[in-house]
Motif scaffolding. Structure first.
Motif, PDB file in Angstrom:
ATOM      1  N   VAL A   1     115.446 -45.168 -73.606  1.00  9.71           N
ATOM      2  CA  VAL A   1     116.736 -45.085 -73.181  1.00  9.71           C
ATOM      3  C   VAL A   1     117.185 -43.691 -73.346  1.00  9.71           C
ATOM      4  O   VAL A   1     117.608 -43.432 -74.397  1.00  9.71           O
ATOM      5  CB  VAL A   1     117.573 -46.146 -73.487  1.00  9.71           C
ATOM      6  N   PHE A   2     117.478 -42.834 -72.150  1.00  6.46           N
ATOM      7  CA  PHE A   2     117.954 -41.523 -72.194  1.00  6.46           C
ATOM      8  C   PHE A   2     119.050 -41.482 -71.302  1.00  6.46           C
ATOM      9  O   PHE A   2     119.206 -42.018 -70.352  1.00  6.46           O
ATOM     10  CB  PHE A   2     116.983 -40.788 -71.736  1.00  6.46           C
ATOM     11  N   ASN A   3     120.157 -40.701 -71.886  1.00 10.14           N
ATOM     12  CA  ASN A   3     121.350 -40.572 -71.016  1.00 10.14           C
ATOM     13  C   ASN A   3     121.316 -39.201 -70.562  1.00 10.14           C
ATOM     14  O   ASN A   3     121.413 -38.196 -71.107  1.00 10.14           O
ATOM     15  CB  ASN A   3     122.778 -40.627 -71.985  1.00 10.14           C
ATOM     16  N   ALA A   4     121.442 -39.092 -69.144  1.00  9.12           N
ATOM     17  CA  ALA A   4     121.559 -37.873 -68.438  1.00  9.12           C
ATOM     18  C   ALA A   4     122.953 -37.571 -67.908  1.00  9.12           C
ATOM     19  O   ALA A   4     123.169 -36.549 -66.863  1.00  9.12           O
ATOM     20  CB  ALA A   4     120.630 -38.076 -67.115  1.00  9.12           C
ATOM     21  N   THR A   5     123.998 -38.318 -68.402  1.00  6.72           N
ATOM     22  CA  THR A   5     125.295 -38.249 -67.945  1.00  6.72           C
ATOM     23  C   THR A   5     126.210 -37.469 -69.155  1.00  6.72           C
ATOM     24  O   THR A   5     125.747 -37.509 -70.073  1.00  6.72           O
ATOM     25  CB  THR A   5     126.008 -39.558 -67.569  1.00  6.72           C
ATOM     26  N   PRO A   6     127.290 -37.121 -68.907  1.00  5.58           N
ATOM     27  CA  PRO A   6     128.088 -36.499 -69.863  1.00  5.58           C
ATOM     28  C   PRO A   6     128.816 -37.457 -70.640  1.00  5.58           C
ATOM     29  O   PRO A   6     129.678 -37.276 -71.447  1.00  5.58           O
ATOM     30  CB  PRO A   6     129.145 -35.684 -68.991  1.00  5.58           C
ATOM     31  N   ARG A   7     128.772 -38.817 -70.288  1.00  7.32           N
ATOM     32  CA  ARG A   7     129.544 -39.845 -71.069  1.00  7.32           C
ATOM     33  C   ARG A   7     128.712 -40.202 -72.294  1.00  7.32           C
ATOM     34  O   ARG A   7     127.370 -40.234 -72.629  1.00  7.32           O
ATOM     35  CB  ARG A   7     129.565 -41.090 -70.100  1.00  7.32           C
ATOM     36  N   SER A   8     129.542 -40.135 -73.405  1.00 13.21           N
ATOM     37  CA  SER A   8     128.975 -40.113 -74.896  1.00 13.21           C
ATOM     38  C   SER A   8     128.658 -41.660 -75.094  1.00 13.21           C
ATOM     39  O   SER A   8     129.553 -42.479 -74.868  1.00 13.21           O
ATOM     40  CB  SER A   8     129.687 -39.461 -75.917  1.00 13.21           C
TER      41      SER A   8
ATOM     42  N   ALA B   1     111.794 -54.752 -75.849  1.00 11.78           N
ATOM     43  CA  ALA B   1     111.566 -53.809 -77.171  1.00 11.78           C
ATOM     44  C   ALA B   1     112.093 -52.581 -76.753  1.00 11.78           C
ATOM     45  O   ALA B   1     111.736 -51.776 -75.632  1.00 11.78           O
ATOM     46  CB  ALA B   1     109.896 -53.877 -77.381  1.00 11.78           C
ATOM     47  N   ILE B   2     112.769 -51.820 -77.721  1.00  9.88           N
ATOM     48  CA  ILE B   2     113.459 -50.550 -77.469  1.00  9.88           C
ATOM     49  C   ILE B   2     112.759 -49.489 -78.425  1.00  9.88           C
ATOM     50  O   ILE B   2     112.419 -49.417 -79.656  1.00  9.88           O
ATOM     51  CB  ILE B   2     114.944 -50.430 -77.903  1.00  9.88           C
ATOM     52  N   GLY B   3     112.345 -48.226 -77.695  1.00  9.68           N
ATOM     53  CA  GLY B   3     111.724 -47.117 -78.284  1.00  9.68           C
ATOM     54  C   GLY B   3     112.630 -46.058 -78.773  1.00  9.68           C
ATOM     55  O   GLY B   3     113.547 -46.334 -79.525  1.00  9.68           O
ATOM     56  N   LYS B   4     112.827 -45.123 -77.919  1.00 11.34           N
ATOM     57  CA  LYS B   4     113.489 -43.719 -78.292  1.00 11.34           C
ATOM     58  C   LYS B   4     114.929 -44.007 -77.727  1.00 11.34           C
ATOM     59  O   LYS B   4     114.848 -44.597 -76.539  1.00 11.34           O
ATOM     60  CB  LYS B   4     112.711 -42.700 -77.820  1.00 11.34           C
ATOM     61  N   VAL B   5     115.858 -43.487 -78.118  1.00 13.52           N
ATOM     62  CA  VAL B   5     117.053 -43.468 -77.758  1.00 13.52           C
ATOM     63  C   VAL B   5     117.892 -42.287 -78.016  1.00 13.52           C
ATOM     64  O   VAL B   5     117.957 -41.711 -78.973  1.00 13.52           O
ATOM     65  CB  VAL B   5     118.215 -44.710 -78.494  1.00 13.52           C
ATOM     66  N   GLY B   6     118.462 -41.741 -76.733  1.00 12.68           N
ATOM     67  CA  GLY B   6     118.852 -40.415 -76.901  1.00 12.68           C
ATOM     68  C   GLY B   6     119.424 -39.799 -75.611  1.00 12.68           C
ATOM     69  O   GLY B   6     119.439 -40.446 -74.829  1.00 12.68           O
ATOM     70  N   ASN B   7     119.373 -38.362 -75.806  1.00 14.12           N
ATOM     71  CA  ASN B   7     120.018 -37.757 -74.462  1.00 14.12           C
ATOM     72  C   ASN B   7     118.765 -37.154 -73.544  1.00 14.12           C
ATOM     73  O   ASN B   7     117.356 -37.022 -74.234  1.00 14.12           O
ATOM     74  CB  ASN B   7     120.566 -36.294 -74.908  1.00 14.12           C
ATOM     75  N   ALA B   8     118.880 -37.280 -72.340  1.00 16.56           N
ATOM     76  CA  ALA B   8     117.735 -36.885 -71.536  1.00 16.56           C
ATOM     77  C   ALA B   8     117.384 -35.569 -71.589  1.00 16.56           C
ATOM     78  O   ALA B   8     118.081 -34.578 -72.150  1.00 16.56           O
ATOM     79  CB  ALA B   8     118.028 -37.067 -69.806  1.00 16.56           C
ATOM     80  N   THR B   9     115.948 -35.281 -71.153  1.00 22.57           N
ATOM     81  CA  THR B   9     115.465 -33.787 -71.037  1.00 22.57           C
ATOM     82  C   THR B   9     116.206 -32.927 -70.061  1.00 22.57           C
ATOM     83  O   THR B   9     116.951 -33.350 -69.257  1.00 22.57           O
ATOM     84  CB  THR B   9     114.179 -33.713 -70.957  1.00 22.57           C
ATOM     85  N   ALA B  10     116.088 -31.649 -70.185  1.00 19.33           N
ATOM     86  CA  ALA B  10     116.655 -30.731 -69.040  1.00 19.33           C
ATOM     87  C   ALA B  10     116.101 -30.949 -67.648  1.00 19.33           C
ATOM     88  O   ALA B  10     117.040 -30.863 -66.780  1.00 19.33           O
ATOM     89  CB  ALA B  10     116.470 -29.272 -69.725  1.00 19.33           C
ATOM     90  N   LYS B  11     115.074 -31.482 -67.679  1.00 16.29           N
ATOM     91  CA  LYS B  11     114.645 -31.844 -66.227  1.00 16.29           C
ATOM     92  C   LYS B  11     115.652 -33.029 -65.642  1.00 16.29           C
ATOM     93  O   LYS B  11     115.716 -32.732 -64.508  1.00 16.29           O
ATOM     94  CB  LYS B  11     113.196 -32.390 -66.408  1.00 16.29           C
ATOM     95  N   TYR B  12     116.216 -33.949 -66.450  1.00 18.25           N
ATOM     96  CA  TYR B  12     116.924 -34.951 -65.701  1.00 18.25           C
ATOM     97  C   TYR B  12     118.507 -34.840 -66.317  1.00 18.25           C
ATOM     98  O   TYR B  12     119.242 -35.474 -65.442  1.00 18.25           O
ATOM     99  CB  TYR B  12     116.493 -36.295 -66.194  1.00 18.25           C
ATOM    100  N   ASP B  13     118.792 -34.068 -67.121  1.00 15.53           N
ATOM    101  CA  ASP B  13     120.110 -34.062 -67.749  1.00 15.53           C
ATOM    102  C   ASP B  13     121.083 -33.588 -66.626  1.00 15.53           C
ATOM    103  O   ASP B  13     120.854 -32.492 -66.185  1.00 15.53           O
ATOM    104  CB  ASP B  13     120.377 -33.106 -68.931  1.00 15.53           C
ATOM    105  N   LYS B  14     122.038 -34.495 -66.260  1.00 12.59           N
ATOM    106  CA  LYS B  14     123.221 -34.184 -65.297  1.00 12.59           C
ATOM    107  C   LYS B  14     122.371 -33.958 -63.821  1.00 12.59           C
ATOM    108  O   LYS B  14     123.166 -33.380 -62.832  1.00 12.59           O
ATOM    109  CB  LYS B  14     123.984 -33.301 -65.599  1.00 12.59           C
ATOM    110  N   LYS B  15     121.154 -34.472 -63.725  1.00 16.98           N
ATOM    111  CA  LYS B  15     120.537 -34.364 -62.424  1.00 16.98           C
ATOM    112  C   LYS B  15     120.100 -35.535 -61.708  1.00 16.98           C
ATOM    113  O   LYS B  15     119.595 -35.537 -60.317  1.00 16.98           O
ATOM    114  CB  LYS B  15     119.269 -33.343 -62.250  1.00 16.98           C
ATOM    115  N   VAL B  16     120.426 -36.677 -62.296  1.00 19.02           N
ATOM    116  CA  VAL B  16     120.037 -37.880 -61.856  1.00 19.02           C
ATOM    117  C   VAL B  16     121.448 -38.416 -61.244  1.00 19.02           C
ATOM    118  O   VAL B  16     122.562 -38.931 -61.761  1.00 19.02           O
ATOM    119  CB  VAL B  16     119.608 -38.847 -62.840  1.00 19.02           C
TER     120      VAL B  16
END
Length: 211
Positions: A96-103, A119-134
């Motif tokens: 699960v990756f967050n591509a929004t400004p919401r913390s 089952a949950i794997g990695k959790v964090g912020n989205a990469t530059a390819k998707y960050d604030k672009k979805v």
């Protein structure tokens, strides 16, 4: 003129006894006409009945011919990937990756998915390819092999999410949360969507006679 002579006959015909020669001819002619009409009706009725019997014993030839000229479009039968081959949520590892400004949105969503059996794997912020672009609610990303399996199951949890594939080697899939995300689908709605996905209604067969 005799009193037994009918008026208007001018004395040309006399009635003897109880017989009326001219009137009897009219009755005889009327009976002949009625007999001819009745015979014609009876013949027509017999002919119609014969045709009906022929149609029944021949299997409705005309109906079959009409049916043969009508082409029905078959409904696609669900493939094995969309029925018994679908993995269960516990068999799917979701990053699960967050591509929004919401913390904190990625962790909150991951916890909810875990509660629903994933089952949950990695959790964090989205990469530059998707960050604030979805722009939509999210993107579901995984290997080509997961297009009709794991991604389909995960899609029941987030309505309107876009599905994409990449060249990764593993079986895990990503949920990239977009700016249009509000919340996951209601648990009851997600369960109903998952049940419909794993047990689709059977497609009508050609023998149903419906087009």
């Amino acid at each position: 003129m005799s009193m037994l002579t009918p008026p208007g006959m001018g004395g040309q015909y006399r009635i003897k006894g109880d017989k009326y020669p001219r009137m009897r001819r009219h009755k005889r002619r009327r009976r002949i006409v009625l007999a001819v009409v009745s015979s014609a009706a009876a013949i027509a009725l017999i002919g119609w009945g014969t045709l009906q019997l022929i149609d029944v014993f021949s299997g409705g030839g005309e109906a079959n011919a009409a049916g043969a000229g009508r082409r029905c479009t078959p409904t696609a039968t669900p493939s094995a990937k969309k029925t018994g081959a679908l993995p269960k949520p516990a068999q799917i590892t979701v990053n699960v990756f967050n591509a929004t400004p919401r913390s904190g949105l990625a962790k909150q969503t991951a916890d909810e998915l875990k509660a629903r059996g994933f089952a949950i794997g990695k959790v964090g912020n989205a990469t530059a390819k998707y960050d604030k672009k979805v722009k939509g609610p999210g993107v579901l990303l995984g290997p080509e092999s997961a297009a009709d399996t794991a991604l389909s199951v995960l899609a029941t949890q987030l309505a309107g999410a876009e599905r994409q594939t990449d060249t990764r080697k593993g079986d895990d899939v990503d949920l990239i949360i977009g700016t249009g995300f509000k919340e996951l689908a209601k648990k009851q709605d997600a369960e109903q969507a998952l049940a419909a996905l794993t047990s689709p209604s059977p497609a009508p067969s050609a023998s149903d006679g419906k087009c």
